[in-house]
Design a protein around this motif. Sequence first.
Motif, PDB file in Angstrom:
ATOM      1  N   LYS A 197       0.841  -1.199   0.000  1.00 51.75           N
ATOM      2  CA  LYS A 197       0.000   0.000   0.000  1.00 51.75           C
ATOM      3  C   LYS A 197       0.874   1.246   0.000  1.00 51.75           C
ATOM      4  O   LYS A 197       2.059   1.206   0.295  1.00 51.75           O
ATOM      5  N   ASN A 198       0.270   2.394  -0.305  1.00 52.37           N
ATOM      6  CA  ASN A 198       1.020   3.650  -0.280  1.00 52.37           C
ATOM      7  C   ASN A 198       0.142   4.772   0.237  1.00 52.37           C
ATOM      8  O   ASN A 198      -1.084   4.692   0.204  1.00 52.37           O
ATOM      9  N   VAL A 199       0.804   5.817   0.743  1.00 52.08           N
ATOM     10  CA  VAL A 199       0.126   7.043   1.140  1.00 52.08           C
ATOM     11  C   VAL A 199       0.761   8.196   0.377  1.00 52.08           C
ATOM     12  O   VAL A 199       1.921   8.116  -0.044  1.00 52.08           O
ATOM     13  N   VAL A 200       0.005   9.258   0.204  1.00 51.50           N
ATOM     14  CA  VAL A 200       0.468  10.425  -0.543  1.00 51.50           C
ATOM     15  C   VAL A 200       0.486  11.616   0.402  1.00 51.50           C
ATOM     16  O   VAL A 200      -0.522  11.914   1.054  1.00 51.50           O
ATOM     17  N   VAL A 201       1.625  12.291   0.482  1.00 53.95           N
ATOM     18  CA  VAL A 201       1.774  13.432   1.384  1.00 53.95           C
ATOM     19  C   VAL A 201       2.504  14.562   0.671  1.00 53.95           C
ATOM     20  O   VAL A 201       3.310  14.318  -0.229  1.00 53.95           O
ATOM     21  N   PRO A 202       2.238  15.810   1.055  1.00 56.40           N
ATOM     22  CA  PRO A 202       2.971  16.935   0.478  1.00 56.40           C
ATOM     23  C   PRO A 202       4.359  17.064   1.103  1.00 56.40           C
ATOM     24  O   PRO A 202       4.619  16.538   2.189  1.00 56.40           O
ATOM     25  N   SER A 203       5.236  17.787   0.400  1.00 51.02           N
ATOM     26  CA  SER A 203       6.592  18.015   0.903  1.00 51.02           C
ATOM     27  C   SER A 203       7.100  19.372   0.421  1.00 51.02           C
ATOM     28  O   SER A 203       6.995  19.675  -0.772  1.00 51.02           O
ATOM     29  N   PRO A 204       7.618  20.222   1.360  1.00 50.47           N
ATOM     30  CA  PRO A 204       7.767  19.938   2.783  1.00 50.47           C
ATOM     31  C   PRO A 204       6.457  20.130   3.537  1.00 50.47           C
ATOM     32  O   PRO A 204       5.642  20.982   3.189  1.00 50.47           O
ATOM     33  N   SER A 205       6.287  19.303   4.554  1.00 48.89           N
ATOM     34  CA  SER A 205       5.114  19.395   5.403  1.00 48.89           C
ATOM     35  C   SER A 205       5.444  18.713   6.721  1.00 48.89           C
ATOM     36  O   SER A 205       6.588  18.294   6.945  1.00 48.89           O
ATOM     37  N   TYR A 206       4.463  18.600   7.594  1.00 49.34           N
ATOM     38  CA  TYR A 206       4.677  17.950   8.872  1.00 49.34           C
ATOM     39  C   TYR A 206       5.092  16.506   8.620  1.00 49.34           C
ATOM     40  O   TYR A 206       4.381  15.754   7.950  1.00 49.34           O
ATOM     41  N   GLY A 207       6.245  16.107   9.164  1.00 44.41           N
ATOM     42  CA  GLY A 207       6.883  14.878   8.739  1.00 44.41           C
ATOM     43  C   GLY A 207       6.362  13.598   9.344  1.00 44.41           C
ATOM     44  O   GLY A 207       6.689  12.517   8.851  1.00 44.41           O
ATOM     45  N   GLN A 208       5.534  13.664  10.387  1.00 48.39           N
ATOM     46  CA  GLN A 208       5.206  12.436  11.099  1.00 48.39           C
ATOM     47  C   GLN A 208       4.281  11.520  10.297  1.00 48.39           C
ATOM     48  O   GLN A 208       4.339  10.301  10.435  1.00 48.39           O
ATOM     49  N   PHE A 209       3.409  12.074   9.455  1.00 51.72           N
ATOM     50  CA  PHE A 209       2.561  11.219   8.629  1.00 51.72           C
ATOM     51  C   PHE A 209       3.412  10.276   7.792  1.00 51.72           C
ATOM     52  O   PHE A 209       3.197   9.066   7.761  1.00 51.72           O
ATOM     53  N   GLY A 210       4.384  10.859   7.078  1.00 57.78           N
ATOM     54  CA  GLY A 210       5.212  10.047   6.208  1.00 57.78           C
ATOM     55  C   GLY A 210       6.062   9.051   6.968  1.00 57.78           C
ATOM     56  O   GLY A 210       6.154   7.873   6.594  1.00 57.78           O
ATOM     57  N   SER A 211       6.708   9.505   8.052  1.00 57.14           N
ATOM     58  CA  SER A 211       7.604   8.627   8.792  1.00 57.14           C
ATOM     59  C   SER A 211       6.846   7.506   9.480  1.00 57.14           C
ATOM     60  O   SER A 211       7.289   6.350   9.486  1.00 57.14           O
ATOM     61  N   ASP A 212       5.665   7.799  10.049  1.00 57.06           N
ATOM     62  CA  ASP A 212       4.870   6.751  10.693  1.00 57.06           C
ATOM     63  C   ASP A 212       4.358   5.742   9.664  1.00 57.06           C
ATOM     64  O   ASP A 212       4.326   4.533   9.919  1.00 57.06           O
ATOM     65  N   SER A 213       3.941   6.237   8.501  1.00 52.53           N
ATOM     66  CA  SER A 213       3.470   5.332   7.455  1.00 52.53           C
ATOM     67  C   SER A 213       4.593   4.413   7.000  1.00 52.53           C
ATOM     68  O   SER A 213       4.399   3.204   6.826  1.00 52.53           O
ATOM     69  N   SER A 214       5.774   4.995   6.806  1.00 47.43           N
ATOM     70  CA  SER A 214       6.927   4.196   6.392  1.00 47.43           C
ATOM     71  C   SER A 214       7.280   3.159   7.448  1.00 47.43           C
ATOM     72  O   SER A 214       7.562   1.992   7.133  1.00 47.43           O
ATOM     73  N   ARG A 215       7.254   3.547   8.706  1.00 49.32           N
ATOM     74  CA  ARG A 215       7.598   2.639   9.795  1.00 49.32           C
ATOM     75  C   ARG A 215       6.617   1.475   9.877  1.00 49.32           C
ATOM     76  O   ARG A 215       6.971   0.375  10.288  1.00 49.32           O
ATOM     77  N   ASN A 216       5.377   1.695   9.443  1.00 49.19           N
ATOM     78  CA  ASN A 216       4.364   0.646   9.489  1.00 49.19           C
ATOM     79  C   ASN A 216       4.214  -0.098   8.160  1.00 49.19           C
ATOM     80  O   ASN A 216       3.220  -0.796   7.954  1.00 49.19           O
ATOM     81  N   GLY A 217       5.188   0.075   7.266  1.00 49.86           N
ATOM     82  CA  GLY A 217       5.250  -0.770   6.082  1.00 49.86           C
ATOM     83  C   GLY A 217       4.686  -0.198   4.806  1.00 49.86           C
ATOM     84  O   GLY A 217       4.726  -0.862   3.764  1.00 49.86           O
ATOM     85  N   ALA A 218       4.137   1.020   4.818  1.00 45.64           N
ATOM     86  CA  ALA A 218       3.602   1.619   3.598  1.00 45.64           C
ATOM     87  C   ALA A 218       4.703   2.360   2.851  1.00 45.64           C
ATOM     88  O   ALA A 218       5.654   2.873   3.456  1.00 45.64           O
ATOM     89  N   SER A 219       4.601   2.409   1.545  1.00 43.60           N
ATOM     90  CA  SER A 219       5.477   3.294   0.784  1.00 43.60           C
ATOM     91  C   SER A 219       4.870   4.694   0.790  1.00 43.60           C
ATOM     92  O   SER A 219       3.645   4.848   0.896  1.00 43.60           O
ATOM     93  N   VAL A 220       5.711   5.700   0.715  1.00 42.07           N
ATOM     94  CA  VAL A 220       5.264   7.092   0.832  1.00 42.07           C
ATOM     95  C   VAL A 220       5.589   7.836  -0.454  1.00 42.07           C
ATOM     96  O   VAL A 220       6.733   7.811  -0.918  1.00 42.07           O
ATOM     97  N   ARG A 221       4.596   8.463  -1.008  1.00 41.82           N
ATOM     98  CA  ARG A 221       4.775   9.268  -2.218  1.00 41.82           C
ATOM     99  C   ARG A 221       4.724  10.744  -1.830  1.00 41.82           C
ATOM    100  O   ARG A 221       3.672  11.254  -1.432  1.00 41.82           O
ATOM    101  N   TYR A 222       5.864  11.406  -1.928  1.00 42.38           N
ATOM    102  CA  TYR A 222       5.965  12.810  -1.555  1.00 42.38           C
ATOM    103  C   TYR A 222       5.709  13.697  -2.776  1.00 42.38           C
ATOM    104  O   TYR A 222       6.244  13.449  -3.862  1.00 42.38           O
TER     105      TYR A 222
END
Length: 355
Positions: free
Chosen positions: A1-26
């Motif tokens: 699975k993946n999540v989509v987040v803006p960059s730069p932005s508050y970083g915890q969404f991306g880092s928490d998603s990555s830590r829980n196994g999702a790929s992150v699309r910035y």
Amino acid sequence: KNVVVPSPSYGQFGSDSSRNGASVRYVDLDENHRVDLEAMANQIDDYTTAVCITNPNNPTATVVNPGDLIDFITLLPDHVVTIIDEAYYDYIGDYQSAVDYVRQGYDVVVVKTFSKVYGLAGARIGYAVGPSDRIGSMNPLRMFAMIPRMSLEAARAAVYDYQHVADSVELANQTKEYCFSEFNSMDLEYIPSMASFFMVDVGTNADPVRSALASRGILVRTGWGMSHHLRVSTGTMDEMIDFIAALDEILTPLRAGEDLPKPTMTELYQAYPNPFNSSTQLRIHIPRISQTKLEIFDIQGRLVKTLVDRNLGAGEYSFRWNGINHSGQAVSSGSYFYRLISGEDTITRRMMLLK
């Protein structure tokens, strides 16, 4: 699975998603430092589970057009939930909260906090509002009994303290107006802010400016790949007057073509570039000879690479990391921490590898 987040932005969404196994699309912000909803929509596919939007955005303090936001939410596929962080919402003014979208039946989860306008950062308390099935799905993963009774009672009192909220917003607006006026006089560009902080372009590498301000007891932040910008939280009017005076004094040598004075304390500068693709440069400043260690850790706190571990003399040093771990293998995309230990000083910062 993946999540989509803006960059730069508050970083915890991306880092928490990555830590829980999702790929992150910035997705980069637009030319006005706002969340680019159209570009985010273009990154959504059948495997996307969530989009995460901070509004106002952090660190740029910009907001998205409310009409564009509801259009974006309406057009999302059914399997994608929109998570909206409204930590600084109260500072915007006349603007519809995304909580109304929840009431209207949209698949939105809104994250709120008492840390900002309510002044309860030390209480560590906030809440989420969303459809019952979304909130219910969090319960099996939730840690219960983590919020002290004192924090609960403080939040309960704060939510009805309308005068405190109004006074806090008014003070933030007054101090921003003062600083922006001074920036215009100093010919410094800044990003118009809808929060209790702002970003100002100092026209040079902002890290030495941040260090010089810190030596005067004024703490601001740099980073997010915006190498010329300072992120400044609003304070009292006296504090902002002191900030402007110190900033003008620090930048005066640059206007005369001179260099900034060397920092007098240990410094770990922001990685550049950050985010990075193939490699990034890590710079440090050591004020005196010290046993010095510079290490890189992954999001789970595991040591990835040690760049230096020896005595260094006073001065500035630069190290390059190419995304290779201590075993010689390329690491995956995601957030990484780099930590400097020099003598009794320890400084940690975060960087992002995008492949």
